[in-house]
Design a protein around this motif. Structure first.
Motif, PDB file in Angstrom:
ATOM      1  N   ASP A  34      38.930  -3.515  23.815  1.00 46.00           N
ATOM      2  CA  ASP A  34      39.766  -3.701  22.630  1.00 46.00           C
ATOM      3  C   ASP A  34      41.226  -3.904  23.042  1.00 46.00           C
ATOM      4  O   ASP A  34      41.915  -2.941  23.394  1.00 46.00           O
ATOM      5  N   PRO A  35      41.720  -5.135  23.024  1.00 44.62           N
ATOM      6  CA  PRO A  35      43.106  -5.389  23.452  1.00 44.62           C
ATOM      7  C   PRO A  35      44.135  -4.572  22.687  1.00 44.62           C
ATOM      8  O   PRO A  35      45.203  -4.258  23.225  1.00 44.62           O
ATOM      9  N   ARG A  36      43.828  -4.203  21.456  1.00 49.23           N
ATOM     10  CA  ARG A  36      44.772  -3.426  20.653  1.00 49.23           C
ATOM     11  C   ARG A  36      45.043  -2.053  21.264  1.00 49.23           C
ATOM     12  O   ARG A  36      46.061  -1.415  20.939  1.00 49.23           O
ATOM     13  N   ARG A  37      44.161  -1.593  22.160  1.00 54.71           N
ATOM     14  CA  ARG A  37      44.319  -0.268  22.757  1.00 54.71           C
ATOM     15  C   ARG A  37      44.864  -0.316  24.193  1.00 54.71           C
ATOM     16  O   ARG A  37      45.084   0.734  24.799  1.00 54.71           O
ATOM     17  N   HIS A  38      45.078  -1.510  24.710  1.00 54.67           N
ATOM     18  CA  HIS A  38      45.513  -1.621  26.098  1.00 54.67           C
ATOM     19  C   HIS A  38      46.872  -0.987  26.353  1.00 54.67           C
ATOM     20  O   HIS A  38      47.131  -0.451  27.440  1.00 54.67           O
ATOM     21  N   VAL A  39      47.759  -1.047  25.367  1.00 50.90           N
ATOM     22  CA  VAL A  39      49.079  -0.449  25.559  1.00 50.90           C
ATOM     23  C   VAL A  39      48.971   1.055  25.768  1.00 50.90           C
ATOM     24  O   VAL A  39      49.839   1.673  26.404  1.00 50.90           O
ATOM     25  N   GLU A  40      47.878   1.667  25.285  1.00 51.54           N
ATOM     26  CA  GLU A  40      47.703   3.108  25.412  1.00 51.54           C
ATOM     27  C   GLU A  40      47.495   3.547  26.860  1.00 51.54           C
ATOM     28  O   GLU A  40      47.827   4.671  27.231  1.00 51.54           O
ATOM     29  N   PHE A  41      46.903   2.651  27.684  1.00 50.44           N
ATOM     30  CA  PHE A  41      46.680   3.048  29.080  1.00 50.44           C
ATOM     31  C   PHE A  41      47.463   2.178  30.067  1.00 50.44           C
ATOM     32  O   PHE A  41      47.236   2.230  31.275  1.00 50.44           O
ATOM     33  N   ASP A  42      48.422   1.406  29.558  1.00 52.89           N
ATOM     34  CA  ASP A  42      49.278   0.606  30.434  1.00 52.89           C
ATOM     35  C   ASP A  42      50.281   1.503  31.148  1.00 52.89           C
ATOM     36  O   ASP A  42      50.989   2.292  30.523  1.00 52.89           O
ATOM     37  N   ALA A  43      50.345   1.397  32.459  1.00 47.06           N
ATOM     38  CA  ALA A  43      51.292   2.199  33.237  1.00 47.06           C
ATOM     39  C   ALA A  43      52.417   1.338  33.817  1.00 47.06           C
ATOM     40  O   ALA A  43      53.284   1.854  34.525  1.00 47.06           O
ATOM     41  N   THR A  44      52.430   0.043  33.513  1.00 46.28           N
ATOM     42  CA  THR A  44      53.476  -0.834  34.038  1.00 46.28           C
ATOM     43  C   THR A  44      54.707  -0.846  33.140  1.00 46.28           C
ATOM     44  O   THR A  44      55.800  -1.205  33.586  1.00 46.28           O
ATOM     45  N   GLY A  45      54.518  -0.519  31.867  1.00 41.62           N
ATOM     46  CA  GLY A  45      55.625  -0.570  30.917  1.00 41.62           C
ATOM     47  C   GLY A  45      55.909  -1.965  30.395  1.00 41.62           C
ATOM     48  O   GLY A  45      56.869  -2.168  29.638  1.00 41.62           O
TER      49      GLY A  45
END
Length: 274
Positions: A144-155
């Motif tokens: 689910d691309p909508r949730r990718h920001v939740e586990f992004d560690a690059t900022g």
């Protein structure tokens, strides 16, 4: 538009069915390998035999036509093929193919693609961790691309512009991004998809072919609702001379950080079971 013969061959290779690949060629097909003359042959039967061997070593191989042109009755094209060897290493083949067509099938070809070799150090980074959650729960977040920001560690991720989960190889999803140079967008092409086990995407500029980066997530249940999650960032296929000096674009620490964040956003096994 891609010529029919090239389109049919690309789709046949990506089907992973040797007989379908062989059906793209005439019975008296002539194959030439100018760099390896001893490997030339005649006949579509040999095509099926060759691809049976190739698929045994690279079962997930994906083919892409990077560019093409017509010169009289000859079709000139540049191909890239990418797959995973039994050792887990990524294998990339790249090079031109020249061919002629008779009655809709390939009758003759000069085949130049060869494995890409590098001597500049590692071309991929892999991190792994056991998460206290079932594979299906983790996979639901990854797809689910909508949730990718939740586990992004690059900022760098801001939000998804795609409003639904991906379902199969060939799907794309667009992400709004930000760096020190400002905002931009990426279009991610799904290149591997096995429900609750494997998902991979290759980013690029919207409307253009992927740049050569690939992010692969593999899930392996370990029992009692726990799952070993392995993330690989692979930049083997990057060829842009402006990008190569800045590789890798994502550090090992950032990959580790994404696993830490992912562990925090999926329900632990005990919560799922309760």
């Amino acid at each position: 538009m891609l010529p029919q013969a090239l389109h049919a061959l690309r789709e046949a290779i990506n089907s992973h069915v040797p007989e379908r690949i062989a059906d793209c060629f005439t019975d008296d097909y002539v194959a030439e390998r100018p760099l390896r003359p001893a490997e030339g042959f005649v006949g579509s039967d040999q095509v099926a035999a060759n691809w049976t061997k190739i698929l045994a070593g690279l079962p997930d191989i994906r083919a892409e036509v990077l560019r093409h042109a017509q010169n009289g009755d000859e079709s000139w094209s540049e191909w890239e093929m990418r797959g995973t060897a039994p050792t887990g290493a990524t294998v990339v083949l790249r090079g031109p193919v020249i061919l002629t067509v008779r009655d809709g099938r390939i009758a003759w070809a000069r085949f130049y693609p060869d494995p890409v070799t590098t001597d500049g150090g590692p071309t991929h980074t892999t991190v792994s961790r056991v998460l206290h959650a079932p594979a299906e729960q983790i996979f639901a977040v990854l797809r689910d691309p909508r949730r990718h920001v939740e586990f992004d560690a690059t900022g760098r991720l801001r939000h998804a512009e795609t409003s639904r989960p991906v379902d199969a190889v060939g799907d794309t999803f667009v992400m709004a991004m930000h760096s020190e140079l400002g905002g931009y967008r990426t279009e991610n092409h799904v290149v591997a998809f096995t429900e609750d086990r494997v998902i991979a995407w290759a980013p690029g500029h919207p409307g253009q072919r992927p740049q050569g980066h690939c992010f692969t997530w593999k899930l392996a249940p370990t029992g009692e609702g726990h799952t070993e999650v392995t993330q690989t960032y692979d930049w083997t296929a990057v060829t842009d001379p402006a990008v190569v000096p800045r590789l890798p674009m994502v550090s090992a620490d950032e990959l580790e950080g994404s696993l830490t964040r992912l562990a925090a956003v999926v329900p632990p096994a005990r919560d799922v079971a309760s």
